[in-house]
Design a protein around this motif. Structure first.
Motif, PDB file in Angstrom:
ATOM      1  N   ASP A 225       0.846  -1.186   0.000  1.00  0.00           N
ATOM      2  CA  ASP A 225       0.000   0.000   0.000  1.00  0.00           C
ATOM      3  C   ASP A 225       0.890   1.247   0.000  1.00  0.00           C
ATOM      4  O   ASP A 225       1.902   1.298   0.702  1.00  0.00           O
ATOM      5  CB  ASP A 225      -0.890   0.000   1.245  1.00  0.00           C
ATOM      6  CG  ASP A 225      -1.841   1.181   1.260  1.00  0.00           C
ATOM      7  OD1 ASP A 225      -1.437   2.266   1.744  1.00  0.00           O
ATOM      8  OD2 ASP A 225      -2.970   1.017   0.794  1.00  0.00           O
ATOM      9  N   PRO A 226       0.538   2.294  -0.785  1.00  0.00           N
ATOM     10  CA  PRO A 226       1.369   3.507  -0.838  1.00  0.00           C
ATOM     11  C   PRO A 226       1.685   4.101   0.529  1.00  0.00           C
ATOM     12  O   PRO A 226       2.806   4.567   0.770  1.00  0.00           O
ATOM     13  CB  PRO A 226       0.517   4.469  -1.676  1.00  0.00           C
ATOM     14  CG  PRO A 226      -0.274   3.575  -2.563  1.00  0.00           C
ATOM     15  CD  PRO A 226      -0.573   2.347  -1.746  1.00  0.00           C
ATOM     16  N   ALA A 227       0.716   4.081   1.445  1.00  0.00           N
ATOM     17  CA  ALA A 227       0.969   4.648   2.778  1.00  0.00           C
ATOM     18  C   ALA A 227       2.041   3.853   3.516  1.00  0.00           C
ATOM     19  O   ALA A 227       2.923   4.432   4.164  1.00  0.00           O
ATOM     20  CB  ALA A 227      -0.327   4.666   3.587  1.00  0.00           C
ATOM     21  N   ILE A 228       1.984   2.526   3.401  1.00  0.00           N
ATOM     22  CA  ILE A 228       2.973   1.680   4.073  1.00  0.00           C
ATOM     23  C   ILE A 228       4.337   1.830   3.410  1.00  0.00           C
ATOM     24  O   ILE A 228       5.372   1.888   4.086  1.00  0.00           O
ATOM     25  CB  ILE A 228       2.535   0.198   4.056  1.00  0.00           C
ATOM     26  CG1 ILE A 228       1.147   0.051   4.686  1.00  0.00           C
ATOM     27  CG2 ILE A 228       3.544  -0.668   4.783  1.00  0.00           C
ATOM     28  CD1 ILE A 228       1.057   0.514   6.120  1.00  0.00           C
ATOM     29  N   ILE A 229       4.323   1.932   2.087  1.00  0.00           N
ATOM     30  CA  ILE A 229       5.585   2.163   1.369  1.00  0.00           C
ATOM     31  C   ILE A 229       6.215   3.467   1.842  1.00  0.00           C
ATOM     32  O   ILE A 229       7.426   3.560   2.044  1.00  0.00           O
ATOM     33  CB  ILE A 229       5.337   2.193  -0.158  1.00  0.00           C
ATOM     34  CG1 ILE A 229       4.944   0.799  -0.658  1.00  0.00           C
ATOM     35  CG2 ILE A 229       6.591   2.678  -0.899  1.00  0.00           C
ATOM     36  CD1 ILE A 229       4.480   0.770  -2.088  1.00  0.00           C
ATOM     37  N   GLY A 230       5.370   4.494   2.038  1.00  0.00           N
ATOM     38  CA  GLY A 230       5.865   5.771   2.528  1.00  0.00           C
ATOM     39  C   GLY A 230       6.534   5.647   3.883  1.00  0.00           C
ATOM     40  O   GLY A 230       7.565   6.277   4.146  1.00  0.00           O
ATOM     41  N   LEU A 231       5.954   4.829   4.752  1.00  0.00           N
ATOM     42  CA  LEU A 231       6.561   4.606   6.062  1.00  0.00           C
ATOM     43  C   LEU A 231       7.968   4.022   5.932  1.00  0.00           C
ATOM     44  O   LEU A 231       8.911   4.478   6.584  1.00  0.00           O
ATOM     45  CB  LEU A 231       5.696   3.656   6.889  1.00  0.00           C
ATOM     46  CG  LEU A 231       4.359   4.196   7.420  1.00  0.00           C
ATOM     47  CD1 LEU A 231       3.609   3.090   8.152  1.00  0.00           C
ATOM     48  CD2 LEU A 231       4.580   5.385   8.358  1.00  0.00           C
ATOM     49  N   PHE A 232       8.108   3.024   5.053  1.00  0.00           N
ATOM     50  CA  PHE A 232       9.412   2.381   4.880  1.00  0.00           C
ATOM     51  C   PHE A 232      10.424   3.319   4.227  1.00  0.00           C
ATOM     52  O   PHE A 232      11.611   3.315   4.568  1.00  0.00           O
ATOM     53  CB  PHE A 232       9.271   1.095   4.064  1.00  0.00           C
ATOM     54  CG  PHE A 232       8.717  -0.054   4.854  1.00  0.00           C
ATOM     55  CD1 PHE A 232       9.435  -0.601   5.907  1.00  0.00           C
ATOM     56  CD2 PHE A 232       7.478  -0.585   4.547  1.00  0.00           C
ATOM     57  CE1 PHE A 232       8.925  -1.662   6.646  1.00  0.00           C
ATOM     58  CE2 PHE A 232       6.957  -1.643   5.283  1.00  0.00           C
ATOM     59  CZ  PHE A 232       7.679  -2.185   6.332  1.00  0.00           C
ATOM     60  N   VAL A 233       9.939   4.128   3.273  1.00  0.00           N
ATOM     61  CA  VAL A 233      10.832   5.086   2.615  1.00  0.00           C
ATOM     62  C   VAL A 233      11.342   6.107   3.637  1.00  0.00           C
ATOM     63  O   VAL A 233      12.536   6.434   3.674  1.00  0.00           O
ATOM     64  CB  VAL A 233      10.105   5.797   1.452  1.00  0.00           C
ATOM     65  CG1 VAL A 233      10.925   6.986   0.954  1.00  0.00           C
ATOM     66  CG2 VAL A 233       9.846   4.829   0.309  1.00  0.00           C
ATOM     67  N   GLY A 234      10.446   6.616   4.484  1.00  0.00           N
ATOM     68  CA  GLY A 234      10.856   7.558   5.518  1.00  0.00           C
ATOM     69  C   GLY A 234      11.833   6.936   6.501  1.00  0.00           C
ATOM     70  O   GLY A 234      12.811   7.569   6.909  1.00  0.00           O
ATOM     71  N   GLY A 254       5.429  11.794   7.182  1.00  0.00           N
ATOM     72  CA  GLY A 254       5.386  12.721   6.050  1.00  0.00           C
ATOM     73  C   GLY A 254       5.409  12.011   4.710  1.00  0.00           C
ATOM     74  O   GLY A 254       4.631  12.339   3.808  1.00  0.00           O
ATOM     75  N   MET A 255       6.282  11.024   4.555  1.00  0.00           N
ATOM     76  CA  MET A 255       6.369  10.299   3.293  1.00  0.00           C
ATOM     77  C   MET A 255       5.095   9.509   3.031  1.00  0.00           C
ATOM     78  O   MET A 255       4.636   9.403   1.885  1.00  0.00           O
ATOM     79  CB  MET A 255       7.581   9.369   3.300  1.00  0.00           C
ATOM     80  CG  MET A 255       8.925  10.080   3.399  1.00  0.00           C
ATOM     81  SD  MET A 255       9.190  11.327   2.113  1.00  0.00           S
ATOM     82  CE  MET A 255       9.186  10.313   0.654  1.00  0.00           C
ATOM     83  N   ALA A 256       4.510   8.938   4.077  1.00  0.00           N
ATOM     84  CA  ALA A 256       3.243   8.221   3.919  1.00  0.00           C
ATOM     85  C   ALA A 256       2.156   9.176   3.422  1.00  0.00           C
ATOM     86  O   ALA A 256       1.377   8.840   2.522  1.00  0.00           O
ATOM     87  CB  ALA A 256       2.835   7.586   5.253  1.00  0.00           C
ATOM     88  N   ALA A 257       2.099  10.374   4.005  1.00  0.00           N
ATOM     89  CA  ALA A 257       1.097  11.360   3.601  1.00  0.00           C
ATOM     90  C   ALA A 257       1.276  11.766   2.144  1.00  0.00           C
ATOM     91  O   ALA A 257       0.308  11.870   1.386  1.00  0.00           O
ATOM     92  CB  ALA A 257       1.183  12.584   4.515  1.00  0.00           C
ATOM     93  N   VAL A 258       2.514  11.987   1.731  1.00  0.00           N
ATOM     94  CA  VAL A 258       2.797  12.414   0.361  1.00  0.00           C
ATOM     95  C   VAL A 258       2.344  11.359  -0.646  1.00  0.00           C
ATOM     96  O   VAL A 258       1.698  11.676  -1.654  1.00  0.00           O
ATOM     97  CB  VAL A 258       4.307  12.706   0.190  1.00  0.00           C
ATOM     98  CG1 VAL A 258       4.661  12.851  -1.281  1.00  0.00           C
ATOM     99  CG2 VAL A 258       4.677  13.975   0.946  1.00  0.00           C
ATOM    100  N   LEU A 259       2.649  10.092  -0.395  1.00  0.00           N
ATOM    101  CA  LEU A 259       2.303   9.037  -1.339  1.00  0.00           C
ATOM    102  C   LEU A 259       0.794   8.834  -1.464  1.00  0.00           C
ATOM    103  O   LEU A 259       0.311   8.378  -2.502  1.00  0.00           O
ATOM    104  CB  LEU A 259       2.967   7.705  -0.939  1.00  0.00           C
ATOM    105  CG  LEU A 259       4.264   7.407  -1.698  1.00  0.00           C
ATOM    106  CD1 LEU A 259       5.372   8.370  -1.296  1.00  0.00           C
ATOM    107  CD2 LEU A 259       4.716   5.966  -1.476  1.00  0.00           C
ATOM    108  N   VAL A 260       0.063   9.186  -0.419  1.00  0.00           N
ATOM    109  CA  VAL A 260      -1.393   9.057  -0.476  1.00  0.00           C
ATOM    110  C   VAL A 260      -2.046  10.299  -1.082  1.00  0.00           C
ATOM    111  O   VAL A 260      -3.002  10.197  -1.860  1.00  0.00           O
ATOM    112  CB  VAL A 260      -1.962   8.798   0.942  1.00  0.00           C
ATOM    113  CG1 VAL A 260      -3.495   8.892   0.928  1.00  0.00           C
ATOM    114  CG2 VAL A 260      -1.531   7.430   1.435  1.00  0.00           C
ATOM    115  N   LEU A 261      -1.533  11.483  -0.750  1.00  0.00           N
ATOM    116  CA  LEU A 261      -2.204  12.730  -1.124  1.00  0.00           C
ATOM    117  C   LEU A 261      -1.968  13.165  -2.565  1.00  0.00           C
ATOM    118  O   LEU A 261      -2.874  13.721  -3.197  1.00  0.00           O
ATOM    119  CB  LEU A 261      -1.773  13.848  -0.167  1.00  0.00           C
ATOM    120  CG  LEU A 261      -2.294  13.733   1.270  1.00  0.00           C
ATOM    121  CD1 LEU A 261      -1.697  14.814   2.148  1.00  0.00           C
ATOM    122  CD2 LEU A 261      -3.819  13.808   1.289  1.00  0.00           C
ATOM    123  N   ILE A 262      -0.764  12.941  -3.111  1.00  0.00           N
ATOM    124  CA  ILE A 262      -0.502  13.418  -4.468  1.00  0.00           C
ATOM    125  C   ILE A 262      -1.462  12.806  -5.493  1.00  0.00           C
ATOM    126  O   ILE A 262      -2.017  13.526  -6.331  1.00  0.00           O
ATOM    127  CB  ILE A 262       0.972  13.180  -4.862  1.00  0.00           C
ATOM    128  CG1 ILE A 262       1.868  14.214  -4.167  1.00  0.00           C
ATOM    129  CG2 ILE A 262       1.156  13.292  -6.380  1.00  0.00           C
ATOM    130  CD1 ILE A 262       3.322  14.170  -4.576  1.00  0.00           C
TER     131      ILE A 262
END
Length: 420
Positions: A225-234, A254-262
């Motif tokens: 999921d993009p939100a989970i991917i964002g967590l790992f990227v951060g 922050g990275m989780a938010a970006v991947l979901v919101l864009i």
């Protein structure tokens, strides 16, 4: 004339978030849409784009500790590097700018009328992709006429390449009816990315590597999921740059938010653009004798909605810093370029069809070449920027466009061959 140029510059300086609603609404009215529908479309496009801008600003703010970590490595360089916003603003000071902008728009309409192109470029802010090389030619060859012709010629080339890319762009990113008209990314990066993919295709073993977020999502469930991917990227960035626990948690959130919101912001833009695209095609069929759809030329930022883009951007930031130390005679640290890495990802992702491994290979090659040429041609960049009113106390200055904009590269190599 000075008043008109001043008004146009001030309008452009308001940014795409203000320009787009106005331009889109006026286009809608031109295409015989109801004024209320045209205004709504313009507002939705502006709201969506402003949302993207805010999220990218939030992304950069979130990643500031990462940038700060690497910035300490940048002491001791003698060339200053500025971001694309300052460069774009400077390019509008060229003496022919007031004439070439309406010329670009007029030629675009004529080419649609002649059925030579299907792209209607409304991304006026990114006319800087044509203006910067034109201003460079004006300064290096001491001729406003050459600058004008270079700017206009690049705008025409851009239309043809944008149309060539549009079907793949629209299908992969879900942006049907639009085309990316950012010159450097479609004329230089995308063909380069396709070439690199062809080379990878013939390398045994390497050609079997397929790290695709969508495929991974189907296999690993919620972890894709993009939100989970964002967590790992951060988490990856925080640990890599030795952040404290609080900073790591902020990076992850922050990275989780970006991947979901864009992607949500892109969908709002498309809600506004779809009626405009339909109206443009209907108008073209009736009044311009065109018999097919019209692609609305837009910013590369629309492609950032794909999770692979931000994921690869995050990984490329430390790689870009490492590349800067591999450039022979490197004279600047890519501080502003680090904030521009996200815009390099969409065309690399598109060419590799979302394969993260191939995307990273493409971006690594592209970023190395960008840094190499921006460093090599810093003296030319400095001449152009001084003529446009940007002077760093007599020192040298450069920017990303001097390393990847194909118009700049051609002008720079010609000047070098002529011994200028």
């Amino acid at each position: 004339m000075d008043f008109v140029l001043g008004f146009f510059k001030e309008f452009v300086n308001l940014g795409a978030a203000v320009m787009l609603p106005v331009v889109i609404a006026l286009l809608g009215i031109l295409f015989r849409m109801r004024p209320s529908q045209a205004i709504r479309s313009g507002l939705l496009v502006g709201i969506g784009f402003q949302g993207i801008v805010l999220i990218i600003t939030f992304l950069l703010s979130t990643m500031q500790p990462v940038f700060d970590f690497y910035k300490v490595l940048g002491s001791g360089y003698d060339v200053a590097e500025i971001g694309f916003a300052a460069l774009g603003g400077a390019s509008w000071t060229a003496p022919y700018a007031i004439f070439v902008i309406p010329a670009i728009i007029l030629v675009n309409i004529i080419l649609i009328r002649l059925k030579w192109t299907k792209v209607l470029n409304v991304d006026i802010w990114n006319f800087m992709h044509f203006l910067v090389p034109g201003a460079l030619a004006w300064v290096l060859f001491d001729s406003p006429v050459i600058g004008f012709l270079v700017t206009l010629a690049l705008s025409v080339i851009d239309l043809f390449i944008a149309e060539w890319c549009a079907p793949q762009w629209g299908e992969f990113f879900g942006l049907e009816g639009t085309a990316c008209t950012c010159l450097g990314f479609i004329v230089y990066e995308y063909p380069l990315a396709m070439l690199i993919n062809k080379i990878i295709d013939v390398i045994p073993g390497i050609n079997k590597i397929d790290l695709n977020i969508e495929k991974l999502s189907s296999k690993i469930g919620i972890l894709g999921d993009p939100a989970i991917i964002g967590l790992f990227v951060g988490l990856f960035l925080g640990v890599l740059t030795q952040q404290d626990l609080a900073s790591i948690l902020k990076l992850m959130a922050g990275m989780a938010a970006v991947l979901v919101l864009i992607p949500r912001m892109v969908s709002i833009m498309m809600e506004g653009l779809s009626p405009i695209g339909a109206g443009a095609s209907e108008f073209a069929n009736k009044h311009l004798d065109a018999d097919s759809e019209i692609y609305v030329g837009m910013d590369i930022a629309l492609g950032l909605g794909d999770p692979a883009c931000i994921t690869c951007t995050s990984i490329m930031i430390p790689i870009t810093v490492g590349l800067s130390f591999l450039i022979p005679g490197m004279r600047f640290f890519p501080a502003a370029i680090l904030a521009e890495v996200c815009y390099v990802s969409p065309m690399a992702v598109l060419a590799s069809k979302g394969n993260i491994f191939r995307t990273l290979v493409i971006m690594t090659v592209f970023m190395y070449l960008m840094l190499f040429f921006a460093n090599m041609f810093a003296p030319y960049a400095t001449e152009m920027l001084r003529a446009c009113g940007v002077d760093f106390g007599g020192g040298l200055v450069t920017a990303s466009h001097f390393g990847y904009n194909p118009g700049c590269l051609i002008v720079e190599f010609i000047a070098k061959l002529l011994g200028i």
